[in-house]
Design an enzyme around this catalytic site. Structure first.
Site, PDB file in Angstrom:
ATOM      1  N   TYR A 130       6.727 -10.046   6.767  1.00  0.00           N
ATOM      2  CA  TYR A 130       6.735  -8.603   7.006  1.00  0.00           C
ATOM      3  C   TYR A 130       7.367  -8.297   8.357  1.00  0.00           C
ATOM      4  O   TYR A 130       7.285  -9.100   9.293  1.00  0.00           O
ATOM      5  CB  TYR A 130       5.307  -8.044   7.009  1.00  0.00           C
ATOM      6  CG  TYR A 130       4.662  -7.924   5.659  1.00  0.00           C
ATOM      7  CD1 TYR A 130       4.706  -6.727   4.939  1.00  0.00           C
ATOM      8  CD2 TYR A 130       3.977  -8.992   5.088  1.00  0.00           C
ATOM      9  CE1 TYR A 130       4.100  -6.602   3.702  1.00  0.00           C
ATOM     10  CE2 TYR A 130       3.369  -8.878   3.851  1.00  0.00           C
ATOM     11  CZ  TYR A 130       3.431  -7.683   3.165  1.00  0.00           C
ATOM     12  OH  TYR A 130       2.828  -7.566   1.940  1.00  0.00           O
ATOM     13  N   ASP A 168       0.822  -1.207   0.000  1.00  0.00           N
ATOM     14  CA  ASP A 168       0.000   0.000   0.000  1.00  0.00           C
ATOM     15  C   ASP A 168       0.859   1.261   0.000  1.00  0.00           C
ATOM     16  O   ASP A 168       2.076   1.211   0.173  1.00  0.00           O
ATOM     17  CB  ASP A 168      -0.905   0.020   1.233  1.00  0.00           C
ATOM     18  CG  ASP A 168      -1.993  -1.036   1.180  1.00  0.00           C
ATOM     19  OD1 ASP A 168      -2.411  -1.410   0.062  1.00  0.00           O
ATOM     20  OD2 ASP A 168      -2.434  -1.480   2.255  1.00  0.00           O
TER      21      ASP A 168
END
EC number: 5.4.99.12
Length: 270
Positions: free
Chosen positions: A118, A60
């Protein structure tokens, strides 16, 4: 030109690192800056033909990557240095190619991946940072990283992550398999490290937002398990900011033999 005269097509994989703070996300979009658009432009200059890349995970706006993987096809035959040094020379300073590898026809950066990893970096200090302000998330209340770690372990394995899924998420199912989730402290930095087969939209940031409430002693350790069981996004904490999030690694079957550089970011070892 007959089929026999068609030039050969090469499939190439690249490891990509980027600071996402100046981009509206990975995916190419009209009239806004994207990492994909900048990378495709640089690759097209080196290949001397239009290049389209496919990535392992579309991050994003504001999210960073140290371990993004892409692939593309081209008829251009170039040395590895052209796809690394040459492409980097045509990229803005906040995007870089880390490695290159020729891959077989059946490889796909997204669909061949078996897991994504992540790391979320929290700068846990009373005063906000200046130098790394776009690469970490500032949280001023003291955080108990060990408490956060214990609370997070209920997320391991296959679960319905509806409570940690963005309302606009388009995934067909909220079920994901979390392989590990660790919360550690490194001086003023608290790091949430999570690996799963895949992630629903905003899953890491939503988990971190709720873990910070536990770490600040605003919620009990049991709260994360309660949220998971409730399957209700409205009960969980607000989504953590984008700037602390990094895609650090993507796993593939060993037969592709892709490079595995240090994940980072910054001071973080593997």
């Amino acid at each position: 030109m007959s089929d026999q005269q068609q030039p050969p097509v090469y499939k190439i994989a690249l490891g990509i690192e980027y600071d996402g703070s100046r981009y509206y996300g990975w995916q190419r979009q009209n009239e806004v800056r994207s990492v994909q658009e900048k990378l495709e432009k640089a690759l097209s200059q080196v290949a001397n033909e239009p290049i389209t890349v496919f990535c392992a995970g579309r991050t994003d706006a504001g999210v960073h990557g140290t371990g993004q993987v892409v692939h593309f096809e081209t008829t251009a035959q170039r040395k590895d240095a052209a796809w690394t040094l040459g492409v980097n020379a045509n990229l803005p300073g906040d995007i870089a190619v880390r490695w290159v590898k020729a891959v077989p026809d059946d490889f796909h950066a997204r669909f061949s991946a078996t897991a994504r990893r992540y790391r979320y970096i929290i700068y846990n200090h009373r005063l906000r940072p200046a130098v790394l302000s776009k690469g970490v998330t500032h949280f001023y209340e003291p955080l108990d990283a060990e408490r956060m770690h214990r609370a997070a372990q209920c997320l391991l394995g296959e679960n319905d992550f509806t409570s940690f899924r963005a309302v606009q998420c388009q995934s067909r199912t909220p079920w994901r398999n979390v392989m590990h989730i660790n919360v550690t402290r490194h001086g003023p930095y608290v790091v949430v490290d999570i690996k799963a087969n895949a992630f629903v939209h905003h899953m890491v940031r939503n988990i971190v937002g709720s873990l910070m409430e536990v770490g600040a002693h605003n919620q009990p350790e049991s709260w994360i398990a309660e949220l998971l069981a409730a399957k209700d996004r409205t009960l969980a904490a607000a989504t953590a900011k984008a700037e602390g999030l990094y895609l650090v690694a993507v796993d593939y079957p060993d037969r592709y033999d892709l490079p595995k550089p240090p994940m980072g970011p910054l001071f973080l070892a593997d």
